[in-house]
Design a protein around this motif. Structure first.
Motif, mmCIF file in Angstrom:
data_model
loop_
_atom_site.group_PDB
_atom_site.id
_atom_site.type_symbol
_atom_site.label_atom_id
_atom_site.label_comp_id
_atom_site.label_asym_id
_atom_site.label_seq_id
_atom_site.Cartn_x
_atom_site.Cartn_y
_atom_site.Cartn_z
ATOM 1 N N TRP A 141 -23.392 28.195 12.346
ATOM 2 C CA TRP A 141 -24.541 28.748 11.646
ATOM 3 C C TRP A 141 -25.056 30.050 12.223
ATOM 4 C CZ3 TRP A 141 -27.120 23.382 12.532
ATOM 5 C CH2 TRP A 141 -26.483 22.419 11.749
ATOM 6 N N GLY A 142 -24.486 30.541 13.299
ATOM 7 C CA GLY A 142 -24.952 31.773 13.909
ATOM 8 C C GLY A 142 -26.019 31.531 14.957
ATOM 9 N N LEU A 143 -26.736 32.573 15.281
ATOM 10 C CA LEU A 143 -27.833 32.506 16.243
ATOM 11 C C LEU A 143 -29.041 31.798 15.645
ATOM 12 C CD1 LEU A 143 -27.700 36.228 17.412
ATOM 13 C CD2 LEU A 143 -26.837 34.266 18.707
ATOM 14 N N ALA A 144 -29.956 31.363 16.515
ATOM 15 C CA ALA A 144 -31.229 30.833 16.025
ATOM 16 C C ALA A 144 -31.925 31.873 15.155
ATOM 17 C CB ALA A 144 -32.112 30.428 17.207
ATOM 18 N N SER A 145 -31.882 33.137 15.575
ATOM 19 C CA SER A 145 -32.558 34.188 14.814
ATOM 20 C C SER A 145 -31.883 34.470 13.480
ATOM 21 C CB SER A 145 -32.615 35.477 15.640
ATOM 22 O OG SER A 145 -31.324 35.896 16.029
ATOM 23 N N VAL A 219 -7.017 27.792 21.083
ATOM 24 C CA VAL A 219 -7.553 26.769 20.190
ATOM 25 C C VAL A 219 -8.712 27.322 19.377
ATOM 26 C CG1 VAL A 219 -8.872 24.605 20.142
ATOM 27 C CG2 VAL A 219 -6.772 24.758 21.492
ATOM 28 N N LEU A 220 -9.615 28.018 20.042
ATOM 29 C CA LEU A 220 -10.804 28.527 19.342
ATOM 30 C C LEU A 220 -10.464 29.674 18.404
ATOM 31 C CD1 LEU A 220 -13.800 27.573 19.475
ATOM 32 C CD2 LEU A 220 -12.280 26.593 21.193
ATOM 33 N N ALA A 221 -9.400 30.403 18.689
ATOM 34 C CA ALA A 221 -9.024 31.514 17.813
ATOM 35 C C ALA A 221 -8.677 31.020 16.417
ATOM 36 C CB ALA A 221 -7.843 32.274 18.412
ATOM 37 N N ALA A 222 -8.190 29.765 16.316
ATOM 38 C CA ALA A 222 -7.785 29.222 15.023
ATOM 39 C C ALA A 222 -8.663 28.057 14.569
ATOM 40 C CB ALA A 222 -6.327 28.777 15.096
ATOM 41 N N ALA A 223 -9.689 27.720 15.332
ATOM 42 C CA ALA A 223 -10.474 26.519 15.053
ATOM 43 C C ALA A 223 -11.437 26.725 13.886
ATOM 44 C CB ALA A 223 -11.265 26.116 16.291
ATOM 45 N N PRO A 224 -11.737 25.657 13.143
ATOM 46 C CA PRO A 224 -12.805 25.743 12.145
ATOM 47 C C PRO A 224 -14.117 26.100 12.821
ATOM 48 C CG PRO A 224 -11.518 23.725 11.880
ATOM 49 C CD PRO A 224 -11.092 24.333 13.180
ATOM 50 N N ARG A 225 -14.990 26.732 12.067
ATOM 51 C CA ARG A 225 -16.251 27.182 12.664
ATOM 52 C C ARG A 225 -17.191 26.038 13.006
ATOM 53 N NH1 ARG A 225 -18.737 31.498 9.000
ATOM 54 N NH2 ARG A 225 -16.647 32.301 9.296
ATOM 55 N N GLU A 226 -16.879 24.846 12.557
ATOM 56 C CA GLU A 226 -17.698 23.698 12.963
ATOM 57 C C GLU A 226 -17.608 23.426 14.463
ATOM 58 O OE1 GLU A 226 -16.893 23.058 8.605
ATOM 59 O OE2 GLU A 226 -15.700 23.711 10.331
ATOM 60 N N TRP A 251 -18.851 19.374 17.580
ATOM 61 C CA TRP A 251 -18.438 19.581 16.197
ATOM 62 C C TRP A 251 -19.647 19.370 15.291
ATOM 63 C CZ3 TRP A 251 -13.829 20.884 13.766
ATOM 64 C CH2 TRP A 251 -13.751 20.641 12.388
ATOM 65 N N ALA A 252 -19.969 20.362 14.471
ATOM 66 C CA ALA A 252 -21.134 20.272 13.583
ATOM 67 C C ALA A 252 -20.766 19.423 12.370
ATOM 68 C CB ALA A 252 -21.571 21.661 13.153
ATOM 69 N N GLY A 253 -21.065 18.141 12.452
ATOM 70 C CA GLY A 253 -20.732 17.200 11.390
ATOM 71 C C GLY A 253 -20.265 15.892 11.996
ATOM 72 N N SER A 335 -18.021 29.682 23.385
ATOM 73 C CA SER A 335 -17.291 30.303 22.284
ATOM 74 C C SER A 335 -18.256 30.889 21.261
ATOM 75 C CB SER A 335 -16.378 29.277 21.609
ATOM 76 O OG SER A 335 -17.124 28.174 21.121
ATOM 77 N N LEU A 336 -17.884 32.048 20.724
ATOM 78 C CA LEU A 336 -18.638 32.708 19.665
ATOM 79 C C LEU A 336 -17.707 32.869 18.461
ATOM 80 C CD1 LEU A 336 -20.488 35.393 21.834
ATOM 81 C CD2 LEU A 336 -21.397 33.204 21.011
ATOM 82 N N GLY A 337 -17.877 33.909 17.675
ATOM 83 C CA GLY A 337 -17.098 34.063 16.456
ATOM 84 C C GLY A 337 -17.685 33.231 15.334
ATOM 85 N N GLY A 338 -16.915 32.961 14.308
ATOM 86 C CA GLY A 338 -17.411 32.192 13.176
ATOM 87 C C GLY A 338 -18.604 32.854 12.528
ATOM 88 N N ALA A 339 -19.656 32.067 12.274
ATOM 89 C CA ALA A 339 -20.851 32.581 11.608
ATOM 90 C C ALA A 339 -21.533 33.671 12.424
ATOM 91 C CB ALA A 339 -21.823 31.445 11.329
ATOM 92 N N PHE A 340 -21.445 33.592 13.739
ATOM 93 C CA PHE A 340 -22.018 34.637 14.591
ATOM 94 C C PHE A 340 -21.435 36.002 14.236
ATOM 95 C CE2 PHE A 340 -21.328 37.302 18.357
ATOM 96 C CZ PHE A 340 -22.621 37.485 18.816
#
Length: 438
Positions: A141-145, A219-226, A251-253, A335-340
């Motif tokens: 989901w990104g940062l809190a902000s 692993v994180l380079a290809a991982a789902p953003r969850e 894991w978010a879920g 780890s960052l990336g994804g929604a961030f």
């Protein structure tokens, strides 16, 4: 103007008052302000700021109380921790500026919702959000902000303004990572996310951590953003975590099968052992940080943090070497990336949206453990690591050094923040922070 003339519903606490000693203690230390006001309402905040402006007092805002700025002598400490109401309307959440993330997480969990917050239950919503807020859901989901959609803010002259993308949009931009430079946020409006629960995996690491970190990176380079992970290697002296190297994955879920599949390569890596895996309620993931103990203060910290565009082999080797060469040290990766990384760089003040990892390392400066040569070596080793980054994260800098802000924001971002500052706080009353000069 006398402080006693304020139209406030709570006492003003000064040195020598019966409750002074308890009032000046905060989560991370003991303050020495000129006075403390415990605000019980927005009107209290308005009155306190009018007084501070008239008397040219710098203001330090206290919510969760984890900031190092509480220890800077003088000024007015404005304690807004009583402004902690939390209201949920669908997925819109209104949170008082003094609330803490643990209470928010518990309230949202009852509605099947979540927000990307920090890692610690007692951290204040205000400080973390205004500084960006890297948490366990940063890839989902990104940062809190990034979840902030509106705010109620009291300005330096006591005016109450509603802030959003349509009302004072430039101020709204500044609140999404520009720190507490622009006023007192007495209410945060967030857009929450559906969250039935989380899946948590904890893995121990034996032997050389370098190969494991390379697997983790891949692993994180290809991982789902969850999936968001943290690597930590801490000495026995650090009370915040078990000694040694470990990886925690969230894991978010509630899909255990998907979470296990995403982590399969890590779990199978040599030297990695699964310590824990299964569903949890998100509030239970947030840790409890020990409060300041004056008899056992935290030692100095030689190191820092950086936002890495890439966790390449050189960065891994340097981080592992830092930990090896400094027995009393800590290394952390998130780890960052994804929604961030979905957020455009100029959409918020937060630096380095190109970063894929957050890295922190530091040697504890314990008497008898670091001599001058070892301290200088640690400083240089960290400088070499930070040089690989594209920004620093202010919320993880426990320093009141006024030069920090210049390291946090690129020149164009700083200039834009300064323009907002000139409009809303031209006298720089709100300077007890990583300060943006008006």
């Amino acid at each position: 103007m006398s402080i006693d003339d304020l139209n406030v519903s709570t006492a003003v606490i000064r040195p020598g008052d019966s409750d002074w000693e308890s009032a000046r203690r905060f989560h991370s230390g003991i303050g020495e302000p000129a006075a403390i006001i415990r605000a019980m309402s927005v009107d209290d905040v308005r009155g306190a700021l009018r007084y501070a402006a008239a008397e040219r007092l710098e203001v330090m805002i206290r919510g969760g109380g984890h900031s190092a700025w509480g220890g800077v002598p003088g000024g007015l400490t404005l304690d807004i921790s009583a402004l902690d109401d939390i209201a949920v309307d669908g997925t819109r959440v209104r949170v008082g500026g003094g609330a803490q993330w643990g209470a928010v997480a518990h309230t949202l969990a009852a509605h099947g919702l979540g927000l990307s917050s920090g890692d610690t239950a007692s951290v204040g919503v205000g400080g973390l959000t205004l500084g960006g807020g890297i948490g366990w859901m940063v890839r989902a989901w990104g940062l809190a902000s990034d979840q902030l959609v509106g705010a109620e803010l009291v300005t330096a002259n006591g005016e109450v303004v509603e802030v959003s993308d349509t009302s004072h949009p430039e101020l709204m931009w500044a609140l999404r990572g520009g720190g507490g430079n622009f006023g007192v946020v007495t209410r945060f409006d967030f857009e929450a996310h559906h969250l039935p629960g989380v899946v948590v995996g904890v893995y121990g690491i034996e032997g050389d951590a370098g190969p494991t970190l390379r697997v983790l990176r891949d692993v994180l380079a290809a991982a789902p953003r969850e999936l968001t992970v943290t690597y930590m290697d801490v000495p026995p002296m650090d009370p915040s975590a078990p000694a040694g190297a470990s990886i925690t994955a969230v894991w978010a879920g509630d899909d255990e099968t998907a979470a296990r599949a995403a982590l399969a390569a890590l779990a199978a890596a040599p030297g990695v052992s699964e310590r824990e895996f299964g569903p949890q309620d998100y509030p239970d993931v947030l840790m409890e940080a020990p409060e300041f103990d004056p008899e056992h203060p935290m030692p100095g910290f030689v190191g820092g943090n950086t936002l890495l565009p890439a966790l390449d082999d050189d960065a891994i080797e340097r981080l592992v070497a830092f930990r090896t060469q400094n027995p009393a040290s800590v290394v952390l990766l998130r780890s960052l990336g994804g929604a961030f990384g979905d957020v455009a760089q100029d959409a918020t003040p937060f630096p380095a949206r190109d970063a894929t990892w957050f890295a922190m390392a530091g040697a504890f400066d314990v008497p008898g453990m670091l001599d001058d040569d070892a301290r200088a070596a640690a400083v240089q080793a960290w400088a070499d690591i930070e040089a690989k980054g594209s920004g620093v994260y202010g919320n993880f800098i426990a320093s009141a050094d006024p030069s920090v802000a210049a390291r946090m924001y690129p020149p164009a971002t700083m200039a834009r923040l300064a323009a907002v500052k000139r409009q809303w706080d031209p006298g720089n009353i709100f300077c007890r922070n990583h300060n943006v000069q008006p």
